[in-house]
Write a protein that holds these residues in place. Structure first.
Motif, PDB file in Angstrom:
ATOM      1  N   HIS A 111       0.794  -1.233   0.000  1.00  0.00           N
ATOM      2  CA  HIS A 111       0.000   0.000   0.000  1.00  0.00           C
ATOM      3  C   HIS A 111       0.827   1.284   0.000  1.00  0.00           C
ATOM      4  O   HIS A 111       0.296   2.362  -0.258  1.00  0.00           O
ATOM      5  CB  HIS A 111      -0.911  -0.031   1.240  1.00  0.00           C
ATOM      6  N   ILE A 112       2.124   1.171   0.251  1.00  0.00           N
ATOM      7  CA  ILE A 112       2.947   2.360   0.432  1.00  0.00           C
ATOM      8  C   ILE A 112       2.922   3.282  -0.789  1.00  0.00           C
ATOM      9  O   ILE A 112       2.940   4.504  -0.664  1.00  0.00           O
ATOM     10  CB  ILE A 112       4.408   1.986   0.786  1.00  0.00           C
ATOM     11  N   VAL A 113       2.838   2.700  -1.984  1.00  0.00           N
ATOM     12  CA  VAL A 113       2.877   3.529  -3.195  1.00  0.00           C
ATOM     13  C   VAL A 113       1.711   4.516  -3.223  1.00  0.00           C
ATOM     14  O   VAL A 113       1.840   5.635  -3.708  1.00  0.00           O
ATOM     15  CB  VAL A 113       2.906   2.655  -4.473  1.00  0.00           C
ATOM     16  N   HIS A 114       0.563   4.116  -2.675  1.00  0.00           N
ATOM     17  CA  HIS A 114      -0.600   5.004  -2.705  1.00  0.00           C
ATOM     18  C   HIS A 114      -0.392   6.221  -1.806  1.00  0.00           C
ATOM     19  O   HIS A 114      -0.959   7.283  -2.064  1.00  0.00           O
ATOM     20  CB  HIS A 114      -1.853   4.241  -2.276  1.00  0.00           C
ATOM     21  N   HIS A 115       0.429   6.075  -0.778  1.00  0.00           N
ATOM     22  CA  HIS A 115       0.668   7.178   0.153  1.00  0.00           C
ATOM     23  C   HIS A 115       1.961   7.924  -0.149  1.00  0.00           C
ATOM     24  O   HIS A 115       2.277   8.896   0.544  1.00  0.00           O
ATOM     25  CB  HIS A 115       0.718   6.641   1.589  1.00  0.00           C
ATOM     26  N   SER A 116       2.691   7.511  -1.142  1.00  0.00           N
ATOM     27  CA  SER A 116       4.040   8.033  -1.354  1.00  0.00           C
ATOM     28  C   SER A 116       4.083   9.454  -1.889  1.00  0.00           C
ATOM     29  O   SER A 116       5.091  10.142  -1.742  1.00  0.00           O
ATOM     30  CB  SER A 116       4.822   7.109  -2.297  1.00  0.00           C
ATOM     31  N   SER A 117       3.006   9.918  -2.503  1.00  0.00           N
ATOM     32  CA  SER A 117       3.002  11.290  -3.011  1.00  0.00           C
ATOM     33  C   SER A 117       2.983  12.280  -1.854  1.00  0.00           C
ATOM     34  O   SER A 117       2.236  12.112  -0.886  1.00  0.00           O
ATOM     35  CB  SER A 117       1.789  11.537  -3.910  1.00  0.00           C
ATOM     36  N   VAL A 191      -7.166  13.590   5.917  1.00  0.00           N
ATOM     37  CA  VAL A 191      -6.660  13.088   7.186  1.00  0.00           C
ATOM     38  C   VAL A 191      -5.927  11.772   6.967  1.00  0.00           C
ATOM     39  O   VAL A 191      -4.821  11.558   7.478  1.00  0.00           O
ATOM     40  CB  VAL A 191      -7.820  12.896   8.191  1.00  0.00           C
ATOM     41  N   HIS A 192      -6.535  10.896   6.182  1.00  0.00           N
ATOM     42  CA  HIS A 192      -5.961   9.563   5.982  1.00  0.00           C
ATOM     43  C   HIS A 192      -4.584   9.616   5.327  1.00  0.00           C
ATOM     44  O   HIS A 192      -3.707   8.811   5.639  1.00  0.00           O
ATOM     45  CB  HIS A 192      -6.898   8.718   5.130  1.00  0.00           C
ATOM     46  N   HIS A 193      -4.369  10.552   4.424  1.00  0.00           N
ATOM     47  CA  HIS A 193      -3.106  10.637   3.691  1.00  0.00           C
ATOM     48  C   HIS A 193      -2.040  11.454   4.422  1.00  0.00           C
ATOM     49  O   HIS A 193      -0.934  11.605   3.914  1.00  0.00           O
ATOM     50  CB  HIS A 193      -3.340  11.226   2.298  1.00  0.00           C
ATOM     51  N   ALA A 194      -2.362  11.969   5.596  1.00  0.00           N
ATOM     52  CA  ALA A 194      -1.444  12.846   6.308  1.00  0.00           C
ATOM     53  C   ALA A 194      -0.464  12.062   7.186  1.00  0.00           C
ATOM     54  O   ALA A 194      -0.764  10.966   7.654  1.00  0.00           O
ATOM     55  CB  ALA A 194      -2.231  13.833   7.170  1.00  0.00           C
ATOM     56  N   ILE A 195       0.715  12.659   7.409  1.00  0.00           N
ATOM     57  CA  ILE A 195       1.725  12.039   8.275  1.00  0.00           C
ATOM     58  C   ILE A 195       1.785  12.708   9.648  1.00  0.00           C
ATOM     59  O   ILE A 195       2.638  12.348  10.467  1.00  0.00           O
ATOM     60  CB  ILE A 195       3.126  12.051   7.622  1.00  0.00           C
ATOM     61  N   ASN A 196       0.899  13.664   9.900  1.00  0.00           N
ATOM     62  CA  ASN A 196       0.800  14.227  11.245  1.00  0.00           C
ATOM     63  C   ASN A 196       0.488  13.093  12.221  1.00  0.00           C
ATOM     64  O   ASN A 196      -0.341  12.234  11.940  1.00  0.00           O
ATOM     65  CB  ASN A 196      -0.323  15.261  11.320  1.00  0.00           C
ATOM     66  N   ASP A 197       1.111  13.103  13.375  1.00  0.00           N
ATOM     67  CA  ASP A 197       0.927  12.010  14.337  1.00  0.00           C
ATOM     68  C   ASP A 197      -0.535  11.764  14.678  1.00  0.00           C
ATOM     69  O   ASP A 197      -0.977  10.612  14.789  1.00  0.00           O
ATOM     70  CB  ASP A 197       1.713  12.299  15.622  1.00  0.00           C
ATOM     71  N   ILE A 198      -1.300  12.829  14.826  1.00  0.00           N
ATOM     72  CA  ILE A 198      -2.702  12.684  15.211  1.00  0.00           C
ATOM     73  C   ILE A 198      -3.551  12.042  14.113  1.00  0.00           C
ATOM     74  O   ILE A 198      -4.617  11.476  14.371  1.00  0.00           O
ATOM     75  CB  ILE A 198      -3.305  14.061  15.609  1.00  0.00           C
ATOM     76  N   TYR A 199      -3.045  12.095  12.868  1.00  0.00           N
ATOM     77  CA  TYR A 199      -3.803  11.585  11.731  1.00  0.00           C
ATOM     78  C   TYR A 199      -3.363  10.197  11.265  1.00  0.00           C
ATOM     79  O   TYR A 199      -4.032   9.576  10.421  1.00  0.00           O
ATOM     80  CB  TYR A 199      -3.674  12.543  10.543  1.00  0.00           C
ATOM     81  N   LEU A 200      -2.251   9.698  11.765  1.00  0.00           N
ATOM     82  CA  LEU A 200      -1.701   8.438  11.253  1.00  0.00           C
ATOM     83  C   LEU A 200      -2.683   7.280  11.417  1.00  0.00           C
ATOM     84  O   LEU A 200      -3.251   7.073  12.496  1.00  0.00           O
ATOM     85  CB  LEU A 200      -0.393   8.098  11.958  1.00  0.00           C
ATOM     86  N   ASP A 201      -2.878   6.523  10.331  1.00  0.00           N
ATOM     87  CA  ASP A 201      -3.706   5.317  10.316  1.00  0.00           C
ATOM     88  C   ASP A 201      -5.147   5.579  10.729  1.00  0.00           C
ATOM     89  O   ASP A 201      -5.806   4.743  11.353  1.00  0.00           O
ATOM     90  CB  ASP A 201      -3.100   4.228  11.215  1.00  0.00           C
TER      91      ASP A 201
END
Length: 428
Positions: A111-117, A191-201
């Protein structure tokens, strides 16, 4: 597969039109949502996924058709409500599929490729995996099989469900009122695509946001916490084929390097990002601890390289579209060879976008393969019957592509794409 190719031949142009509309709308709103090289990488990733599917490079361990035949308790007809049940069932399975991909170390590679942008726009929706070869989540469809939802209904609904996930990958649509409580909206998916700690997963649902609210993974988009997009451990490449396997390669290295046999085994099934203690200390990973310190990947392309990359994308898209519309007339070997050629092509020009010297041998392989296919096929897969002189044009293009790669690599110095920033920290 013929139905899949036909569906994509209609869906792909529609997606491209929406991407163009989003760009025009963004300019009217004085916002920048697309970065040239990132958009090319996203669209190229979409092509690799399409090619993988056309080649049939997916192994289904247990098919839904087999399950419904063996375990169905009822026989039900294909009425409208059965299609609705199938849609809800597929969405429920999709939520858990998505959740497993995010939370299990080995599955994150799917799944990483979908979040890589590091952008968030409609084109990044097309970043789909080529590494998810095995269909491992068949057990999630057992409830539908038990009640006897016909396999042909699932076959129709599945692509509709997939295409319905495209539209909400955008920053241009704000909150959507009461719909925020029912379906996944752009705000939820930002939110889902963010790397902010509060938004992860968070916000793992695909169509109905109710699953996140039921199972404790919902997070509202906060005004005081604007989303920062990408992945915590940056991939630092435009090459979608490399991105597809970068996490797997990291896991293989860790499994090889750790001295603990228990860690060699369990690393694959631990939470995403888990590493053996001895390896993490000796070989730390760089990652963004604070999302707001992110420095986006930039290969610093010249105007010539940017222009040539767009040319390569357009030509490659035209070739992939040729495979889609001519799929029914191709033999399987032709589909395989054409698709492999296109995979090599995408690898070559996206490596060039990175200014990587690996683009040269990749382009040489591509040129040799292209010329070989022309001689083997007596032309370019029947394209000359539609466009007079097409074979000669393909030959000229292949030669020009090789020449341009050699020239661009020679004139552009390889620069570090991301300057080391004190906030890009090492894990230990």
């Amino acid at each position: 597969m013929e139905l899949y190719a036909k569906a994509l031949s209609y869906a792909v142009p529609f997606f491209l039109i929406l991407i163009i509309i989003e760009e025009f709308a963004a300019r009217r709103m004085k916002k920048q949502v697309n970065i040239g090289m990132d958009t090319i990488s996203s669209l190229s990733s979409g092509m690799t996924n399409t090619l993988k599917n056309l080649m049939g490079l997916s192994v289904v361990i247990v098919s839904y058709a087999w399950m419904v035949d063996k375990v169905a308790l009822f026989q039900i007809e294909s009425t409208w409500w059965v299609y609705l049940i199938a849609f809800i069932g597929i969405d429920f399975a999709g939520y858990w599929t998505h959740r497993f991909d995010h939370t299990v170390n080995a599955f994150w590679n799917r799944h990483i490729v979908h979040h890589s942008s590091e952008e968030f726009n409609l084109s990044c929706a097309l970043r789909q995996s080529v590494s998810a070869i095995f269909g491992i989540y068949f057990f999630l469809y057992i409830p539908m099989a038990f009640i006897g939802v016909p396999a042909e209904v699932v076959a129709i609904i599945a692509p509709i469900h997939l295409f319905a996930q495209f539209w909400y990958h955008t920053r241009l649509i704000d909150r959507m009122g009461f719909l925020e409580h029912i379906i996944v909206t752009p705000s939820h998916h930002r939110v889902h695509h963010a790397i902010n700690d509060i938004y992860l997963d968070k916000n793992l649902a695909q169509i109905f946001i109710i699953w996140d609210k039921l199972f404790g993974t919902f997070q509202e988009e906060l005004e005081e916490e604007p989303p920062v997009y990408g992945v915590k451990k940056p991939v630092n490449t435009w090459n979608p084929l490399i991105i597809n396997y970068v996490h797997l390669w990291a896991l293989i290295q860790d499994a090889w390097r750790t001295k603990s046999y228990w860690d060699k085994l369990r690393i694959w099934f631990m939470p995403t990002g888990w590493r053996p203690a001895d390896v993490a200390e000796k070989y730390p990973w760089d990652y963004w601890k604070n999302a707001f310190d992110q420095v986006k990947y930039d290969s610093k392309p010249s105007k010539a390289l940017q222009t040539w990359s767009w040319v390569q994308l357009v030509v490659s898209f035209a070739m992939v579209f040729h495979v889609l519309i001519a799929f029914v007339s191709f033999q399987y070997l032709e589909v395989m060879l054409y698709s492999i050629f296109m995979m090599v092509s995408i690898f070559a020009y996206t490596s060039l976008m990175d200014k990587s010297k690996i683009a040269i041998p990749a382009e040489i392989v591509r040129f040799a393969m292209g010329i070989g296919l022309i001689f083997w096929n007596g032309g370019w897969f029947g394209l000359q019957e539609l466009i007079p002189g097409a074979t000669a044009l393909i030959g000229i293009y292949l030669a020009a592509s090789l020449a341009m790669t050699l020239w661009l690599i020679s004139v552009e110095s390889k620069e570090k794409a991301v300057t080391k920033n004190p906030t890009l920290v090492s894990s230990n």
